[in-house]
Design an enzyme around this catalytic site. Structure first.
Site, short mmCIF file in Angstrom:
data_model
loop_
_atom_site.label_atom_id
_atom_site.label_comp_id
_atom_site.label_asym_id
_atom_site.label_seq_id
_atom_site.Cartn_x
_atom_site.Cartn_y
_atom_site.Cartn_z
N ASP A 9 8.33 5.82 -6.11
CA ASP A 9 7.65 4.61 -5.87
C ASP A 9 8.18 3.54 -6.25
O ASP A 9 8.93 3.25 -7.02
CB ASP A 9 5.81 4.97 -6.43
CG ASP A 9 5.09 3.91 -6.11
OD1 ASP A 9 5.13 3.59 -4.86
OD2 ASP A 9 4.05 3.73 -6.76
N SER A 10 7.42 2.29 -5.66
CA SER A 10 7.99 1.08 -6.00
C SER A 10 7.59 0.70 -7.43
O SER A 10 8.05 -0.24 -8.06
CB SER A 10 7.10 -0.05 -5.12
OG SER A 10 5.72 0.12 -5.25
N TYR A 41 6.50 -3.56 -3.04
CA TYR A 41 7.02 -3.46 -1.89
C TYR A 41 6.06 -4.04 -0.82
O TYR A 41 6.60 -3.98 0.37
CB TYR A 41 7.23 -1.65 -1.45
CG TYR A 41 8.50 -1.32 -2.18
CD1 TYR A 41 9.31 -2.01 -3.23
CD2 TYR A 41 9.11 0.09 -1.81
CE1 TYR A 41 10.65 -1.56 -3.65
CE2 TYR A 41 9.96 0.61 -2.53
CZ TYR A 41 10.82 -0.05 -3.41
OH TYR A 41 11.82 0.25 -4.15
N GLY A 42 4.94 -3.94 -1.02
CA GLY A 42 3.92 -4.12 0.25
C GLY A 42 3.85 -5.34 0.69
O GLY A 42 3.43 -5.89 1.70
N ASN A 73 2.72 4.45 -0.54
CA ASN A 73 2.29 4.23 1.11
C ASN A 73 3.04 3.47 1.87
O ASN A 73 3.27 3.46 2.86
CB ASN A 73 0.64 3.81 0.77
CG ASN A 73 -0.37 5.17 0.70
OD1 ASN A 73 -0.49 5.67 1.83
ND2 ASN A 73 -0.45 5.39 -0.58
N THR A 74 3.57 2.44 1.09
CA THR A 74 4.31 1.16 2.06
C THR A 74 5.64 1.86 2.57
O THR A 74 5.95 1.75 3.65
CB THR A 74 4.42 -0.10 0.84
OG1 THR A 74 3.29 -0.66 0.63
CG2 THR A 74 5.45 -1.02 1.68
N GLU A 151 -2.90 -2.47 -12.39
CA GLU A 151 -1.84 -2.39 -13.44
C GLU A 151 -2.26 -3.03 -14.71
O GLU A 151 -1.58 -2.86 -15.97
CB GLU A 151 -0.46 -2.87 -12.75
CG GLU A 151 -0.09 -2.02 -11.73
CD GLU A 151 1.42 -2.07 -11.67
OE1 GLU A 151 2.11 -2.82 -12.19
OE2 GLU A 151 2.15 -1.10 -10.71
N CYS A 183 -3.20 3.49 -0.90
CA CYS A 183 -2.25 3.12 -2.04
C CYS A 183 -2.46 4.02 -3.12
O CYS A 183 -3.44 4.47 -3.56
CB CYS A 183 -2.63 1.68 -2.00
SG CYS A 183 -1.58 1.11 -3.70
N THR A 184 -1.37 4.24 -3.52
CA THR A 184 -1.19 5.42 -4.81
C THR A 184 -2.00 4.65 -6.06
O THR A 184 -2.25 5.60 -7.02
CB THR A 184 0.05 5.85 -5.05
OG1 THR A 184 0.95 4.92 -5.16
CG2 THR A 184 0.37 6.84 -4.10
N HIS A 185 -2.14 3.47 -5.94
CA HIS A 185 -2.98 2.72 -7.31
C HIS A 185 -4.33 3.17 -7.24
O HIS A 185 -5.24 3.09 -7.95
CB HIS A 185 -2.59 1.50 -7.45
CG HIS A 185 -1.44 0.90 -7.83
ND1 HIS A 185 -0.10 1.34 -7.08
CD2 HIS A 185 -0.94 0.24 -8.99
CE1 HIS A 185 0.86 0.61 -7.95
NE2 HIS A 185 0.34 0.15 -8.96
#
Length: 286
Positions: A9-10, A41-42, A73-74, A151, A183-185
């Site tokens: 992931d980013s 990355y988004g 996801n990005t 975050e 989005c994985t967040h």
């Protein structure tokens, strides 16, 4: 097969996918790379996202991984195709599994997607949904402020709730009955989102659905590790290991230790002649 599964992931968000993979594949060793030095990355161009994804994959390939999970996801939206083309191991992203479940769950065919600007701009979820359900109406909502809020750990903060209300309002006006957390967040905000949209709206955690698909594909390819877990999971980052450990512990809901920071620039210089990174000029913007 005892070879590990690679996940990238980013940043730290992909740990929500790691959490789900660990639940349903407890005997598999996972090797995670978070490209924290180049997050987010988004906001990057499609070409740059593709380049970063290939470089991330190259780092994980040195561990002889048997399967690659793009827990971003990005990157799934912009780089999955090039990864599948260039790698000789199976690859799974987070978009298709989430889209499939949304189509199964929707009752009125009106599906919302929240994600980074790049994910929404790519229309990857929309294309996947319409391929499965041509009559569906799909509404994308970019939510660029949510990743930094997660975050920071501001999951129940009033600022986060106000931001969510503003982002979700257009989707609720469209009377969507299903929303993909693109989005994985975002699974960390699932409770807050559900409170805002109400119980009548189904939320789709694409990370959870991806873990399910990975398990199915491993079984179909006869790549499942039948014995005990061969080694502990490994975590690598391209920036501060301490910061990643602190934030990552919230994502995994357990203490995250033994995170290793690598000099990714040095790694890329050393492997600049790798075949995987050749002909980057063929990558395209749109």
């Amino acid at each position: 097969m005892e070879r590990p599964i690679g996940v990238f992931d980013s940043g730290v968000g992909g740990l929500t996918v790691v959490k789900q993979l660990s639940k349903i594949l407890p005997n598999e060793q996972l090797i995670y790379f978070g490209d924290t030095a180049r997050i987010p990355y988004g906001t990057k161009s499609k070409r740059l996202i593709q380049q970063f994804a290939l470089e991330d994959a190259l780092f994980l390939l040195q561990f002889n991984i048997k399967f690659l999970v793009v827990a971003c996801n990005t990157a799934s939206s912009s780089a999955l195709e090039i990864l599948i083309q260039r790698l000789t191991i199976p690859v799974e992203g987070v978009v298709e599994p989430g889209a499939q479940t949304a189509v199964q769950k929707t009752r009125n065919g009106r599906i919302g997607i929240i994600g980074t600007s790049a994910t929404i701009k790519s229309s990857s979820y929309t294309k996947s949904i319409l391929k499965l359900m041509p009559e569906a109406e799909v509404f994308g909502q970019p939510c660029p402020l949510l990743v930094p809020l997660v975050e920071e750990g501001w999951l129940d903060d009033e600022v986060t709730k106000m931001t969510l209300k503003k982002y979700l309002a257009p989707l609720m006006e469209q009377k969507v009955d299903t929303i993909i957390l693109g989005c994985t967040h975002y699974p960390l905000l699932e409770k807050a989102i559900q409170q805002i949209v109400g119980p009548q709206v189904t939320l789709i955690d694409s990370g959870k659905e991806t873990a399910r698909v990975v398990k199915e594909r491993l079984a179909a390819l006869k790549l499942v590790n039948a014995g005990p877990k061969p080694n502990e999971d490994l975590y690598f980052v391209s920036d501060s290991a301490r910061q990643f450990s602190q934030v990552g512990s919230r994502f995994l809901e357990k203490q995250l230790e033994n995170v290793q920071r690598i000099d990714f620039d040095e790694f890329l210089i050393k492997h600049s002649d790798a075949p995987l990174l050749k002909n980057l000029e063929v990558l395209h913007e749109e």
